[in-house]
Scaffold this motif. Sequence first.
Motif, PDB file in Angstrom:
ATOM      1  N   GLY A 233       0.814  -1.207   0.000  1.00  0.00           N
ATOM      2  CA  GLY A 233       0.000   0.000   0.000  1.00  0.00           C
ATOM      3  C   GLY A 233       0.848   1.257   0.000  1.00  0.00           C
ATOM      4  O   GLY A 233       0.514   2.252  -0.653  1.00  0.00           O
ATOM      5  N   ILE A 234       1.953   1.231   0.722  1.00  0.00           N
ATOM      6  CA  ILE A 234       2.844   2.390   0.754  1.00  0.00           C
ATOM      7  C   ILE A 234       3.477   2.604  -0.617  1.00  0.00           C
ATOM      8  O   ILE A 234       3.599   3.743  -1.100  1.00  0.00           O
ATOM      9  CB  ILE A 234       3.913   2.197   1.839  1.00  0.00           C
TER      10      ILE A 234
ATOM     11  N   PHE B   1      -4.164   0.385   0.026  1.00  0.00           N
ATOM     12  CA  PHE B   1      -3.990   1.780   0.442  1.00  0.00           C
ATOM     13  C   PHE B   1      -4.373   1.944   1.915  1.00  0.00           C
ATOM     14  O   PHE B   1      -3.662   2.583   2.701  1.00  0.00           O
ATOM     15  CB  PHE B   1      -4.883   2.671  -0.431  1.00  0.00           C
ATOM     16  N   ALA B   2      -5.513   1.356   2.313  1.00  0.00           N
ATOM     17  CA  ALA B   2      -5.992   1.493   3.692  1.00  0.00           C
ATOM     18  C   ALA B   2      -5.017   0.863   4.683  1.00  0.00           C
ATOM     19  O   ALA B   2      -4.709   1.446   5.738  1.00  0.00           O
ATOM     20  CB  ALA B   2      -7.369   0.863   3.832  1.00  0.00           C
ATOM     21  N   LEU B   3      -4.518  -0.325   4.364  1.00  0.00           N
ATOM     22  CA  LEU B   3      -3.562  -0.976   5.262  1.00  0.00           C
ATOM     23  C   LEU B   3      -2.218  -0.261   5.249  1.00  0.00           C
ATOM     24  O   LEU B   3      -1.477  -0.307   6.234  1.00  0.00           O
ATOM     25  CB  LEU B   3      -3.401  -2.441   4.881  1.00  0.00           C
ATOM     26  N   GLY B   4      -1.899   0.407   4.140  1.00  0.00           N
ATOM     27  CA  GLY B   4      -0.690   1.214   4.110  1.00  0.00           C
ATOM     28  C   GLY B   4      -0.765   2.346   5.116  1.00  0.00           C
ATOM     29  O   GLY B   4       0.222   2.665   5.790  1.00  0.00           O
TER      30      GLY B   4
ATOM     31  N   LEU C 192       1.361   2.986   9.171  1.00  0.00           N
ATOM     32  CA  LEU C 192       2.013   4.166   9.736  1.00  0.00           C
ATOM     33  C   LEU C 192       1.700   4.335  11.221  1.00  0.00           C
ATOM     34  O   LEU C 192       2.390   5.075  11.925  1.00  0.00           O
ATOM     35  CB  LEU C 192       1.577   5.418   8.976  1.00  0.00           C
ATOM     36  N   LEU C 193       0.661   3.638  11.699  1.00  0.00           N
ATOM     37  CA  LEU C 193       0.244   3.759  13.104  1.00  0.00           C
ATOM     38  C   LEU C 193       0.861   2.689  13.996  1.00  0.00           C
ATOM     39  O   LEU C 193       0.671   2.709  15.213  1.00  0.00           O
ATOM     40  CB  LEU C 193      -1.282   3.688  13.193  1.00  0.00           C
TER      41      LEU C 193
ATOM     42  N   LEU D 248     -13.547   5.327   8.425  1.00  0.00           N
ATOM     43  CA  LEU D 248     -13.057   6.430   7.596  1.00  0.00           C
ATOM     44  C   LEU D 248     -12.064   5.940   6.549  1.00  0.00           C
ATOM     45  O   LEU D 248     -12.122   6.336   5.378  1.00  0.00           O
ATOM     46  CB  LEU D 248     -12.402   7.492   8.477  1.00  0.00           C
ATOM     47  N   LEU D 249     -11.152   5.067   6.957  1.00  0.00           N
ATOM     48  CA  LEU D 249     -10.156   4.554   6.016  1.00  0.00           C
ATOM     49  C   LEU D 249     -10.792   3.747   4.887  1.00  0.00           C
ATOM     50  O   LEU D 249     -10.232   3.657   3.792  1.00  0.00           O
ATOM     51  CB  LEU D 249      -9.122   3.693   6.747  1.00  0.00           C
TER      52      LEU D 249
END
Length: 395
Positions: free
Chosen positions: A25-26, A137-140, A144-145, A339-340
């Motif tokens: 995703g990143i 994308f969402a898991l990317g 970051l968290l 939201l993601l």
Amino acid sequence: MSPAVILTRPFSTARAFLAHEAAGGIVLILAAFAAIMLANSRLAPLYFGGLDAQAGGLSLLHWINDGLMALFFLLVGLEIKREVLGGQLARWSDRSLPGVAAVAGVALPALIYVVINRDSSASLRGWAIPAATDIAFALGVLALLGRRIPVSLKIFLTAVAIIDDLIAVLIIAFFYTDGLNLPALAGAGVGLSILILLNRGGVAALWPYLLVGFGVWAMVLHSGIHATLAGVAVAMTIPLRPRHGQPVSQSAPLVRLEHRLHPFVAYGIVPLFGFANAGVSLAGFGLFDLLDPLPLGIALGLLLGKQIGIFGSVWLLVRLGWADRPRDAGWRQIYGVALLCGIGFTMSLFIGGLAFGEGSHHADAAKIGILSGSVASALLGFLVLRRSPLRMDKK
């Protein structure tokens, strides 16, 4: 999509999948950013000209969208089959919460889009664009968290996205199919019949499935049905067990194919698709253009429809006692994940291309709506999750 699952070790496998998918995703995020920068730089003619370059009767963009993306959909199909038959969606109790959330998260964005675009018959063709969720994308963003997000909530997001993908495949098959070429469709049917016979005969080698599957893709390409759906159809014929009667293991044909495809798709095909499709020239587009019905319907469908549909359905099912919320996850965290889910990107761009074609004003406006809605969902989801308490909210 996800790599193989050894059913006796679901949690360690889930962690491995989530780490792998998040990294992909990143890479996708970086590829999309590079495309937007190129499309609005002095290199824009080179970027768009390269995508229009012809090879074998098709442009490079069509080879990516109709050819390479068939492998993406093959992986989607493999994942759906494995999860339904022996994974996170094997039992009805496992499917209920993410299933209802996914359906609500598809229906409400589509409804918002239709209401906003009700006066334009041309724009209404894009009703399904905000209905999709981009799991990579969402898991990317979740990656970051770090450890702030419980694994159970990441698995919930994955399950929602898997069901979301299945719904998107059905939408493409039923609503974005043009006139049918019956001889080509019959040829694809013959190929699928051969694959089913190979499955029933206990053939465990992958090459016969891939060889015949390539023929199925070629037939579907000329049938009027979008060629990428051949990937899903072929995936349904790949055996989940090494031999009939044996338990699922890493030697299963489906598991082996998933293992081999996943890095290629996650780090190659999906970023390449994002790079080829996210590039849109912003010349001539002003801030007020976002208020036009088409991009506004997509952006609000992704940003509002997804979060309200998913979070609202989860809250209702839990309050009614029909389901339990994901373990160790508080309501703020569930809301952040909802939201993601508004990050539509890959599948939204794909459906947008089917709805409006490439190069039209409608297609460019759709990309603006997808990018703005996805970016807003990603940023707000990240901020909500970043400020959520580490311990579960008991309220």
